[in-house]
Design a protein around this motif. Structure first.
Motif, PDB file in Angstrom:
ATOM      1  N   ALA A  14       0.831  -1.204   0.000  1.00  0.00           N
ATOM      2  CA  ALA A  14       0.000   0.000   0.000  1.00  0.00           C
ATOM      3  C   ALA A  14       0.867   1.257   0.000  1.00  0.00           C
ATOM      4  N   VAL A  15       1.924   1.267   0.821  1.00  0.00           N
ATOM      5  CA  VAL A  15       2.832   2.425   0.876  1.00  0.00           C
ATOM      6  C   VAL A  15       3.460   2.673  -0.492  1.00  0.00           C
ATOM      7  N   LYS A  16       3.879   1.593  -1.137  1.00  0.00           N
ATOM      8  CA  LYS A  16       4.509   1.718  -2.449  1.00  0.00           C
ATOM      9  C   LYS A  16       3.547   2.320  -3.468  1.00  0.00           C
ATOM     10  N   LYS A  17       2.304   1.861  -3.457  1.00  0.00           N
ATOM     11  CA  LYS A  17       1.316   2.384  -4.401  1.00  0.00           C
ATOM     12  C   LYS A  17       0.942   3.825  -4.056  1.00  0.00           C
ATOM     13  N   MET A  18       0.869   4.139  -2.756  1.00  0.00           N
ATOM     14  CA  MET A  18       0.596   5.520  -2.345  1.00  0.00           C
ATOM     15  C   MET A  18       1.697   6.442  -2.839  1.00  0.00           C
ATOM     16  N   GLU A  19       2.930   6.035  -2.663  1.00  0.00           N
ATOM     17  CA  GLU A  19       4.064   6.861  -3.118  1.00  0.00           C
ATOM     18  C   GLU A  19       3.987   7.111  -4.619  1.00  0.00           C
ATOM     19  N   GLU A  20       3.588   6.095  -5.358  1.00  0.00           N
ATOM     20  CA  GLU A  20       3.475   6.227  -6.811  1.00  0.00           C
ATOM     21  C   GLU A  20       2.436   7.272  -7.186  1.00  0.00           C
ATOM     22  N   LEU A  21       1.257   7.187  -6.569  1.00  0.00           N
ATOM     23  CA  LEU A  21       0.203   8.135  -6.912  1.00  0.00           C
ATOM     24  C   LEU A  21       0.485   9.537  -6.382  1.00  0.00           C
ATOM     25  N   PHE A  22       1.069   9.646  -5.195  1.00  0.00           N
ATOM     26  CA  PHE A  22       1.398  10.955  -4.644  1.00  0.00           C
ATOM     27  C   PHE A  22       2.481  11.642  -5.481  1.00  0.00           C
ATOM     28  N   GLY A  23       3.211  10.868  -6.269  1.00  0.00           N
ATOM     29  CA  GLY A  23       4.249  11.427  -7.122  1.00  0.00           C
ATOM     30  C   GLY A  23       3.751  11.866  -8.490  1.00  0.00           C
ATOM     31  N   ARG A  24       2.459  11.706  -8.734  1.00  0.00           N
ATOM     32  CA  ARG A  24       1.904  12.090 -10.036  1.00  0.00           C
ATOM     33  C   ARG A  24       1.246  13.460  -9.937  1.00  0.00           C
ATOM     34  N   PRO A  25       1.866  14.491 -10.541  1.00  0.00           N
ATOM     35  CA  PRO A  25       1.360  15.864 -10.378  1.00  0.00           C
ATOM     36  C   PRO A  25      -0.024  16.082 -10.952  1.00  0.00           C
ATOM     37  N   GLU A  26      -0.460  15.221 -11.898  1.00  0.00           N
ATOM     38  CA  GLU A  26      -1.761  15.439 -12.525  1.00  0.00           C
ATOM     39  C   GLU A  26      -2.925  15.013 -11.646  1.00  0.00           C
ATOM     40  N   LEU A  27      -2.649  14.304 -10.557  1.00  0.00           N
ATOM     41  CA  LEU A  27      -3.729  13.846  -9.689  1.00  0.00           C
ATOM     42  C   LEU A  27      -4.258  14.973  -8.806  1.00  0.00           C
TER      43      LEU A  27
END
Length: 563
Positions: free
Chosen positions: A366-379
């Protein structure tokens, strides 16, 4: 149990009571209550020529009209009514109240009727808003029922008790009562209802009948703070989450396929909506495309419709279709708005992680996936905040949660998210965290990890995806246990001391703190199936309001100020 039918029957009986030209006098709430179940075009057929608000002071004197008043028996309305009767504008008055009227209030009205214009006084128990046949709401503000520490709770408690009692009276149901023990709000309302049901005048209205007794189950939103935070993928729930529905009205932006930006979305008035309101987004697109294709075949036209944009263009260019198809153009406009938000906010990706957090236990993953999405500026930052809230609810007791939470808080702050909004994560845990919830029925599941299933619709509609989610509201487990007779009595006690063991024929669920359309869809699903052999349990759900994620976050903002 059909609340739309119950309220329609009341209104129909009211307007048919007297022939002749009528004016319907309403208050702020009854105007909405009536409009949701009885279209103005239908009421006009019953010789109702005017609709007025009782608090409008500049109404004309028209003694040739019969004044039909449908009002909540509030002190404010009773005072306005006494003033109305002292200087009557209409020839006769017929008074209908949405709840019980005290003897003292009745005497005051009689005293005010010096011109003897009142011909009838009745109680018609329509003190709630019927949303779907099996779903109703009190339309209270989201922050009205969060905690007993709220100085406005006594007035909210009175309104809730009145509305819930009216629902029982309108359906002629005298239930056993169970409530969530950990919630002072739910237990207080349950006690109020029990005391009302024990009054002789109520006992006379609700005679005990033979057969399995109904159950009234009163819950607190606090027990399931996960469901209001999730992205929704069925039609009614999606519209409320991404656009908003209030009293069956949806406000869209400007569209070249609609004459008005405000549209009616009612299962009572719109057959297409009624048939498709619980369908998945992709299936809905196919249903709308089917109507367009059917029209083309009848008119021998052959436009190639492959996308929602194609449908929108077709509706715009064929005004005769717009006229013949009735409601189709508004659903095309809604679909366009939904699809635009899904694309711009990358909601398929967001929802995939939401479902993983709700249904699968795996902290590192979950942490890994959160980091991935939090790193996407378009979200969208608000979507990331919802993800952090879900993450926190799932992992607040995990040893590595504190450093992970600090990291994601910092990432939100770097995106420009306000400190007060970041604080909502900790506010949520105070409101509905592990220590506050009733963990007799666990809120989280641990299913095998299956990514959210996206199925591209393969019937010629490009860009529309079906999304099948794993999450089920906590209510599904609670009702399953209730019907099977295994719902823990220490966690959900009988308020009147009864120990009722038979399977209930009817179950009314009421959420203090608001329901969601995902829970309404669950109730509809349960009402479509069977429990056991040759035994059907009928379900109804109501709440203080109907949440989407925005209203739930607004409620938490208020909660943070009164704690």
């Amino acid at each position: 149990m059909d609340v739309i039918k119950a309220l329609r029957d009341y209104i129909s009986k009211m307007v048919k009571l007297k022939s002749g030209m009528k004016v319907l006098l309403l208050d702020e709430e009854t105007a909405g209550i009536v409009s949701m179940v009885y279209p103005q075009s239908e009421i006009l057929q019953e010789e109702v020529y005017l609709f007025e608000r009782l608090d409008t002071t500049n109404r004309e004197i028209m003694v040739h009209l019969h004044g039909f008043c449908f009002l909540r028996p509030t002190p404010e309305n009773l005072q306005l009514l006494k003033m109305e009767l002292s200087k009557p504008r209409y020839g006769e008055y017929y008074l209908f109240f949405t709840n019980t009227l005290s003897k003292e209030d009745l005497e005051l009205l009689a005293k005010a009727d010096q011109h003897e214009v009142v011909q009838e006084v009745q109680e018609f128990y329509g003190d709630y808003y019927a949303v779907n046949p099996d779903t109703w709401s009190l339309n209270l503000s989201p922050e009205s029922s969060l905690t007993v520490n709220d100085p406005h709770w006594p007035s909210s408690r009175l309104r809730i008790s009145q509305g819930l009692l009216a629902c029982l009276l309108s359906l002629k149901i005298r239930p056993y009562i169970r409530a969530q023990r950990t919630s002072p709000l739910a237990m207080g309302i349950a006690q109020d209802i029990l005391e009302n049901l024990q009054k002789q005048e109520i006992r006379d209205l609700l005679k005990t009948r033979k057969g399995p007794e109904p159950i009234l189950l009163i819950l607190d939103r606090q027990s399931d703070p996960v469901t209001p935070l999730l992205t929704q993928w069925t039609y009614q729930a999606m519209v409320h989450e991404l656009i908003g529905i209030k009293n069956d009205l949806v406000v869209l932006g400007k569209s070249n396929v609609l004459e008005s930006s405000t549209i009616v979305l009612s299962p009572q008035q719109d057959a297409f909506y009624r048939e498709n309101m619980y369908k998945n987004f992709g299936d809905l697109g196919i249903a709308i495309k089917g109507l367009v294709d059917d029209y083309q075949s009848k008119q021998k036209t052959n436009r190639d419709i492959k996308t929602i944009e194609d449908m929108k263009r077709f509706v715009s260019e064929y005004p005769e279709f717009r006229k013949l198809s009735g409601n189709v153009s508004k659903h095309v406009a809604i679909m366009e708005t939904l699809q635009k938000q899904i694309g711009e906010r990358k909601l398929l990706d967001v929802s995939e992680l939401e479902q993983t957090l709700a249904c699968h236990d795996g902290f590192t993953e979950a942490v890994k996936k959160m980091e991935e999405l939090f790193g996407r500026p378009e979200l969208n930052s608000n979507d990331l905040l919802r993800l952090l809230m879900l993450f926190s609810l799932r992992y607040e007791t995990h040893s590595q949660y504190p450093p992970a939470n600090i990291k994601f808080n910092a990432l939100l702050k770097a995106r420009g998210v306000d400190d007060e909004d970041i604080k909502l994560v900790s506010v949520l845990l105070k409101y509905g965290g592990y220590q506050r919830r009733n963990n007799e029925v666990p809120i989280f599941e641990n299913k095998s990890l299956i990514s959210i299933l996206r199925k591209v619709v393969d019937k010629g509609l490009t860009g529309v995806t079906n999304v099948f989610t794993q999450h089920k509201p906590l209510l599904a487990k609670i009702l399953d246990a209730l019907v099977k007779g295994v719902l823990p009595e220490n966690a959900f006690p009988f308020i009147d001391g009864a120990l009722y063991k038979e399977r209930p024929f009817q179950v009314i669920v009421f959420y203090v703190g608001g329901i969601t359309f995902e829970e309404a869809a669950l109730i509809n699903e349960l009402n479509s199936g069977f429990y056991g052999n040759n035994f059907t349990t009928n379900f109804l759900i109501g709440g203080t309001s109907i949440h989407n994620s925005k209203s739930f976050l607004d409620a938490l903002r208020f909660y943070s100020k009164i704690q």
